[in-house]
Write an enzyme that holds these catalytic residues in place. Structure first.
Site, PDB file in Angstrom:
ATOM      1  N   LYS A   1       0.816  -1.222   0.000  1.00  0.00           N
ATOM      2  CA  LYS A   1       0.000   0.000   0.000  1.00  0.00           C
ATOM      3  C   LYS A   1       0.847   1.269   0.000  1.00  0.00           C
ATOM      4  O   LYS A   1       2.021   1.258   0.309  1.00  0.00           O
ATOM      5  CB  LYS A   1      -0.976  -0.019   1.179  1.00  0.00           C
ATOM      6  CG  LYS A   1      -2.174  -0.913   0.850  1.00  0.00           C
ATOM      7  CD  LYS A   1      -3.284  -0.838   1.836  1.00  0.00           C
ATOM      8  CE  LYS A   1      -4.437  -1.742   1.328  1.00  0.00           C
ATOM      9  NZ  LYS A   1      -5.344  -2.116   2.384  1.00  0.00           N
TER      10      LYS A   1
ATOM     11  N   ARG B   1      -3.475 -10.118   4.804  1.00  0.00           N
ATOM     12  CA  ARG B   1      -3.890 -10.193   3.385  1.00  0.00           C
ATOM     13  C   ARG B   1      -2.713  -9.688   2.554  1.00  0.00           C
ATOM     14  O   ARG B   1      -2.342  -8.525   2.675  1.00  0.00           O
ATOM     15  CB  ARG B   1      -5.140  -9.342   3.186  1.00  0.00           C
ATOM     16  CG  ARG B   1      -5.685  -9.343   1.776  1.00  0.00           C
ATOM     17  CD  ARG B   1      -6.926  -8.465   1.694  1.00  0.00           C
ATOM     18  NE  ARG B   1      -7.485  -8.453   0.348  1.00  0.00           N
ATOM     19  CZ  ARG B   1      -7.075  -7.629  -0.613  1.00  0.00           C
ATOM     20  NH1 ARG B   1      -6.101  -6.766  -0.381  1.00  0.00           N
ATOM     21  NH2 ARG B   1      -7.614  -7.681  -1.815  1.00  0.00           N
TER      22      ARG B   1
HETATM   23  N1  HH2 Z   1      -7.345  -3.835   0.851  1.00  0.00           N
HETATM   24  C1  HH2 Z   1      -7.708  -3.857  -0.454  1.00  0.00           C
HETATM   25  C2  HH2 Z   1      -8.768  -4.669  -0.874  1.00  0.00           C
HETATM   26  N2  HH2 Z   1      -9.433  -5.461   0.003  1.00  0.00           N
HETATM   27  N3  HH2 Z   1      -9.737  -6.286   2.191  1.00  0.00           N
HETATM   28  C3  HH2 Z   1      -9.392  -6.283   3.492  1.00  0.00           C
HETATM   29  N4  HH2 Z   1     -10.055  -7.065   4.369  1.00  0.00           N
HETATM   30  N5  HH2 Z   1      -8.386  -5.489   3.971  1.00  0.00           N
HETATM   31  C4  HH2 Z   1      -7.685  -4.655   3.154  1.00  0.00           C
HETATM   32  O1  HH2 Z   1      -6.789  -3.928   3.657  1.00  0.00           O
HETATM   33  C5  HH2 Z   1      -8.020  -4.629   1.757  1.00  0.00           C
HETATM   34  C6  HH2 Z   1      -9.070  -5.469   1.300  1.00  0.00           C
HETATM   35  C7  HH2 Z   1      -6.976  -3.021  -1.456  1.00  0.00           C
HETATM   36  O2  HH2 Z   1      -5.924  -3.721  -2.036  1.00  0.00           O
HETATM   37  P1  HH2 Z   1      -5.939  -4.521  -3.469  1.00  0.00           P
HETATM   38  O3  HH2 Z   1      -6.915  -5.638  -3.488  1.00  0.00           O
HETATM   39  O4  HH2 Z   1      -4.544  -4.924  -3.738  1.00  0.00           O
HETATM   40  O5  HH2 Z   1      -6.342  -3.416  -4.513  1.00  0.00           O
HETATM   41  P2  HH2 Z   1      -7.707  -3.049  -5.265  1.00  0.00           P
HETATM   42  O6  HH2 Z   1      -8.709  -2.568  -4.271  1.00  0.00           O
HETATM   43  O7  HH2 Z   1      -7.278  -1.962  -6.231  1.00  0.00           O
HETATM   44  O8  HH2 Z   1      -8.206  -4.287  -5.963  1.00  0.00           O
END
Ligand code: HH2
Length: 282
Positions: free
Chosen positions: A226, A261
């Protein structure tokens, strides 16, 4: 502590990893990597070999200004992947990252075990009941606003005690879950690092994470790659933020987090297993 979900139980007697399988074209660090079922399964197989305990499948990016995904399109992205993963990797629980009850119902019917709701049941009035009916494990992540602005700084305004605000808002979510019929041992909470949080907020959350753990539910953190990790480590490219991610995760482990995660499973597994062993000898 155990986490009960729709297809079994995950013992939280050691750090557990949710491996990210984004079936989106536009996620911030891995968009487009798994846009076919075959590619998602190949990625998931590798992540399980590296030590993933759960596969977290997401069909809608929360990146600020990402295009909203209609229900039918999100179901089309997620459900065939869930079915294929269930068939190919039947031992591995599947989590689905969605804020929509319609996606949650379809995913649970297809064999998903866990619903990871980044709105903590705020954005769809039917979500709590859908999760309860499906016997799902749930992740309730703290956020404010809509999918389109929850990962921006639009709502990053807190009182003098940030952790108190987050704990209070998550307690509303856990109460909603329990009222819908979910048992305490089906619920995991997540402070939502980077979601309406500036770097200073994410730092404060990590330092005070034990106050969230004191709610009594297992704590999950999503620090992986992040922006705050980039700012603290000085690494601009998201894929290069592995070491910074591990630093944040190990710190979170010492403050009570048990679920992580991540995109980079092997490196996090190795670091968290080492840190966990050292903590056990304390
Ligand atoms: N962060 C993201 C998405 N889902 N779920 C939980 N429980 N906790 C988190 O911190 C979290 C999450 C954002 O990251 P990412 O999936 O890599 O990106 P995007 O939202 O662009 O798909």
């Amino acid at each position: 502590m155990h986490w009960h979900h729709a297809t079994g139980t995950l013992a939280l007697d050691q750090p557990r990893l949710l491996a990210i399988v984004n079936v989106t074209p536009d996620s911030f660090s891995d968009g487009g990597q798994a846009t076919t079922v075959e590619r998602a399964v190949a990625l998931a197989r590798r992540l399980v070999e590296e030590g993933a305990d759960v596969l977290d499948v997401g069909g809608e990016s929360t990146r600020p200004n990402a295009a909203p995904v209609p229900l039918a399109e999100e179901v089309r992205r997620v459900v065939p992947t869930v079915e294929a993963l269930r068939r190919e990797l039947p031992e591995v629980p599947i989590s689905v990252d969605t804020v929509k009850a319609g996606v949650a119902r379809a995913a649970l019917a297809a064999g998903a075990s866990i619903i990871n709701d980044v709105s903590a049941f705020r954005l769809d009035a039917e979500m709590a009941a859908a999760c309860a009916a499906g016997g799902a494990g749930v992740v309730l992540m703290h956020s404010r606003g809509t999918v389109g602005d929850m990962a921006s700084f639009e709502h990053a305004v807190y009182g003098p005690d940030l952790l108190a605000d987050i704990v209070a808002e998550l307690r509303v979510a856990t109460d909603r879950a329990r009222a819908a019929g979910l048992a305490a041992n089906q619920v995991v909470v997540d402070p939502g690092l980077g979601f309406g949080k500036r770097t200073a907020h994410s730092v404060a959350i990590l330092r005070g994470l034990d106050r969230l753990a004191a709610l009594g539910y297992p704590v999950l953190v999503g620090a992986s790659r992040k922006r705050f990790v980039g700012e603290l480590s000085g690494v601009g490219e998201p894929r290069g933020r592995v070491a910074g991610t591990i630093a944040a995760n190990v710190l979170a482990l010492t403050r009570g987090a048990r679920l992580f995660r991540v995109h980079d499973v092997a490196a996090n597994r190795e670091a968290l297993a080492t840190a966990w062993s050292i903590l056990q000898h304390a």
